[in-house]
Structure formats: C-alpha cells, structure tokens
Design a protein around this motif. Structure first.
Motif, mmCIF file in Angstrom:
data_model
loop_
_atom_site.group_PDB
_atom_site.id
_atom_site.type_symbol
_atom_site.label_atom_id
_atom_site.label_comp_id
_atom_site.label_asym_id
_atom_site.label_seq_id
_atom_site.Cartn_x
_atom_site.Cartn_y
_atom_site.Cartn_z
ATOM 1 N N LEU A 62 46.461 39.943 41.629
ATOM 2 C CA LEU A 62 46.969 40.602 42.610
ATOM 3 C C LEU A 62 47.080 42.575 41.755
ATOM 4 N N GLU A 63 48.347 41.841 40.641
ATOM 5 C CA GLU A 63 49.061 43.263 40.437
ATOM 6 C C GLU A 63 48.071 43.283 39.313
ATOM 7 N N VAL A 64 47.231 42.252 38.493
ATOM 8 C CA VAL A 64 46.495 43.163 37.448
ATOM 9 C C VAL A 64 45.145 44.046 38.922
ATOM 10 N N CYS A 65 44.552 43.883 39.486
ATOM 11 C CA CYS A 65 43.796 43.862 40.281
ATOM 12 C C CYS A 65 44.407 45.305 40.775
ATOM 13 N N GLU A 66 45.265 45.993 41.062
ATOM 14 C CA GLU A 66 45.348 46.817 41.552
ATOM 15 C C GLU A 66 45.846 47.431 40.027
ATOM 16 N N LEU B 55 37.988 36.305 45.771
ATOM 17 C CA LEU B 55 36.218 36.119 45.034
ATOM 18 C C LEU B 55 37.179 34.803 44.233
ATOM 19 N N ALA B 56 38.183 35.010 42.962
ATOM 20 C CA ALA B 56 38.605 34.799 41.994
ATOM 21 C C ALA B 56 39.222 34.229 42.299
ATOM 22 N N ILE C 90 42.758 34.641 34.891
ATOM 23 C CA ILE C 90 41.865 35.298 34.072
ATOM 24 C C ILE C 90 40.656 35.882 34.607
ATOM 25 N N THR C 91 39.568 34.093 33.217
ATOM 26 C CA THR C 91 38.494 34.264 33.644
ATOM 27 C C THR C 91 37.855 33.811 35.133
ATOM 28 N N ALA C 92 38.175 33.608 35.965
ATOM 29 C CA ALA C 92 37.392 33.942 37.087
ATOM 30 C C ALA C 92 37.871 35.129 38.305
ATOM 31 N N LEU C 93 38.642 35.682 37.294
ATOM 32 C CA LEU C 93 38.916 37.622 37.989
ATOM 33 C C LEU C 93 37.736 37.755 36.893
ATOM 34 N N ILE D 123 31.200 47.833 40.916
ATOM 35 C CA ILE D 123 30.067 48.520 40.113
ATOM 36 C C ILE D 123 30.135 48.643 38.487
ATOM 37 N N TYR D 124 31.581 49.012 38.105
ATOM 38 C CA TYR D 124 32.718 48.821 36.660
ATOM 39 C C TYR D 124 33.698 48.265 36.090
ATOM 40 N N PRO D 125 33.107 47.175 35.859
ATOM 41 C CA PRO D 125 33.898 45.879 35.845
ATOM 42 C C PRO D 125 35.080 46.392 35.005
ATOM 43 N N PRO D 126 36.218 45.729 34.835
ATOM 44 C CA PRO D 126 36.655 45.342 33.165
ATOM 45 C C PRO D 126 36.026 45.329 32.640
ATOM 46 N N LYS D 127 36.305 45.574 31.144
ATOM 47 C CA LYS D 127 36.473 45.074 29.680
ATOM 48 C C LYS D 127 36.748 44.217 29.143
ATOM 49 N N ILE D 128 36.054 43.232 28.685
ATOM 50 C CA ILE D 128 36.744 42.017 28.476
ATOM 51 C C ILE D 128 38.104 41.722 27.047
#
Length: 363
Positions: A119-123, A134-135, A159-162, A171-176
């Motif tokens: 949740l914190e990473v998503c914010e 979904l993750a 983190i892989t699920a996310l 549209i612009y997902p974070p890079k690995i």
C-alpha cells in the motif's frame, strides 16, 4: 557417340525412384498420424473445457438466483451479459485463507505487513487502487497454489505481484529498477523477472479477476446513479468513496477477509455507510448474504472512528476527478491490531439476529 542405356541401369534408377517414393509416403503417413493425434488431443481438451464451462454456468446460474443483476438497461451492450461475466469471474478466481495452512512457517501478521508495505509503495508511485487490489489477489491466489513458502520469499512474491498488476493497470507502470530499489536490496531485478514467470505459470495466466475495489465502484455507482446515459462516468461522492476504500484497505490486511467473496466484502463495506435497502438494490445481495461479513467488519469500522477520517489528497499530474482512484496509505497496522483486539471482545452485532417466525415461537 550416343550412350547406350543398359537394362540394368534402368532397373537401378527405377528402384531408387520407388525407394524415394516409399520414403515420402511413410513421411506423409507419419505427419498425418501426428496431425490426427494433435487433433484428438485438442478435441479432448476442448471437451474438458466444455465440461468445466457447463459446471461453471450451472454455478453462475445458482449465484444469479441469489444475486440478481442491479445493472440498468444499457443501450451499448447487454447488461445481463456484463453481470453474468462478473459473476463467472467471482466463481473462477477462487481465494481462501486456507492458503496459510500450506505454509507452516508463515503467520497472518506477515501477510498483513507485506500488504501494508505494498500500500505504501503504491502511494509513493501514485498507483491506482485497482493496481494494489489486483496485486493482492495475485499474491493470495499464488500462495494458495504453493506450499512451504519461507518468509524470506514473501517480499519478492509481493513486489512481483505488484510488478505484474502495474503493467496491466497502469499507463506508465514503475520500472523494474524502481521496484527493486524500494525493496532496499532484498529483491534483485533478475529475481523479480524470474519470479514473474513462476507466478504467471502457477496462476495459469488468469490475471483478470473482479477485485474488491471493482465491485465497490460498481455498487456505489449504482447506488448514486442519476444519469443512466453516462453510467461510465463516476456519479458518486469522492469523499464517501475514499472512506469506504479505507475500510476495505484495513479489512483486506486481515487474512479472515478471504473467507468472503470480493463482491460480499464490497457490499458489506458499503452497508456501513448506506442503508441496507440501498445496498441490496445496488448489489443484488440480500441481508442474509452479507450479514456475517457486515458483523465481522463492525470492529474495523469502530476502530476507524478513533482515527481521523480519510481525506482526499492531491497528486501531481493527476486530474482532480481521478484522485480518488489513487491508492493511499495510513497507519493501517496499528488500526488492524486494535480492530482484531475488538473482535475478541463481545460486541453487539451491526445486524441483530433475525427474530424467529411465529411458527418457530410456538414450537
């Protein structure tokens, strides 16, 4: 001088031609046998899928009787088909808290801490609520398919699920590299890529469930609907929506939330903010279908009242009309601990028990 062709040479060439012809025929026969086998295998697989579909349709039909469609008549598609599709996903994508029983070294608190971190990473990366939920679903269904996963693998799986869900929803997902960075060196890029393949195979590439938040958006939209012609456009209060999503964020950290279907969880959360009649009209679920979940959720609601109400936040480059869809994070772990302590106490249920009928009283 003309060459004289002997009968022996003609016979040798004839034998060679016949040998090549026989070899071609054998090769063609082998190809046909392989094609027939491949066709039969495919036909058997299709028949098996057909049987699965028939059983699923029967289960969807039973669910449809218990949860009739609340969707209005739509000019651009069949509302019955949309509703049937949503119910079929609820049946196909199964989740259960029994997944923890398959991993003796894990505890419910570990799952809660992982989801709270996500949740914190998503914010931090301005990801949508649908991306987180979904993750969460991918994580729980993957854990249900595995056994004896050690706690030092949880962060990598989470983190892989996310990583997977953000590529589907954003549209612009974070890079690995960014996702590997937030793990503080615990998850390398190569490990995330490898785990991605493992998870996709384990999940059989079933990556499109109806999440808790997608059910909630449908219910609150139907409950607030005033313009059927623009049903896709949000017509509900953003303030109310984020308060309900905060309740769901808190509840989903508790592994006992997996006892309930996502549609039931969303309807139960809505019931704490709207009347039971409105919820039944918006979800198609009767009181008996959500009563257990509503009562289970009551301590979480009581805990939330001890904290400041959720507020809309402004995010850079996010339109105001979309800001309620961005995932937020508060001190959920403290709230979770308080709510679970309240659950162990004797509390009055949100829905009191249904009184017995007159015939039951006399007997």
């Amino acid at each position: 001088m003309a060459r004289v062709r002997t009968s022996g040479g003609r016979q040798a060439r004839s034998v060679n031609r016949n040998t090549h012809k026989i070899a071609r025929v054998k090769k063609e026969c082998n190809k046909r046998r392989k094609s027939i086998k491949k066709f039969n295998d495919a036909q058997n697989g299709w028949r098996q899928n057909e049987l699965n579909s028939v059983s699923e349709v029967a289960e969807v039909s039973q669910t449809l009787d218990a949860q009739p469609s609340p969707l209005p008549t739509l000019s651009w598609c069949s509302s019955d088909d949309v509703w049937m599709k949503m119910l079929s996903k609820e049946i196909k994508y199964k989740h259960s808290k029994s997944s923890l029983h398959r991993h003796p070294s894990l505890r419910p608190k570990m799952r809660a801490m992982l989801l709270d971190w996500l949740l914190e990473v998503c914010e931090a990366h301005t990801l949508h609520r649908q991306t987180f939920y979904l993750a969460q679903d991918l994580f729980d269904r993957y854990m249900l398919s595995q056994s004896n996963v050690q706690k030092d693998r949880l962060q990598l799986i989470g983190i892989t699920a996310l990583f997977i869900s953000s590529k589907i929803e954003e549209i612009y997902p974070p890079k690995i590299t960014e996702l590997a960075y937030v793990s503080d060196g615990a998850c390398l890029e190569e490990e995330i890529l490898q785990m991605e393949l493992i998870m996709l195979k384990a999940l059989n590439w079933d990556l499109c469930p109806e999440t808790v938040v997608s059910w909630l958006k449908l219910y609150i939209q139907i409950a607030s609907l005033y313009d059927v012609t623009n049903i896709i456009v949000p017509q509900f209060s953003q303030e109310t929506y984020i308060q309900i999503t905060q309740l769901l964020d808190l509840c989903i950290l508790d592994i006992n939330s997996l006892d309930f279907k996502y549609g039931v969880l969303a309807a139960s959360a809505l019931c704490h903010f709207m009347s039971a009649d409105v919820v039944q009209k918006a979800s198609g679920l009767k009181r008996e279908a959500i009563e257990t979940c509503v009562n289970w959720m009551a301590p979480f609601v009581e805990t939330m009242t001890r904290y400041d109400s959720a507020q809309l936040k402004e995010f850079g480059q996010v339109p105001l009309e979309d800001r309620h869809n961005i995932q937020t994070h508060v001190n959920y772990l403290c709230m979770l601990k308080e709510a679970q302590e309240k659950q162990s106490e004797s509390l009055e249920p949100f829905f009191p028990p249904t009184p017995p009928s007159s015939t039951e009283k006399t007997s």
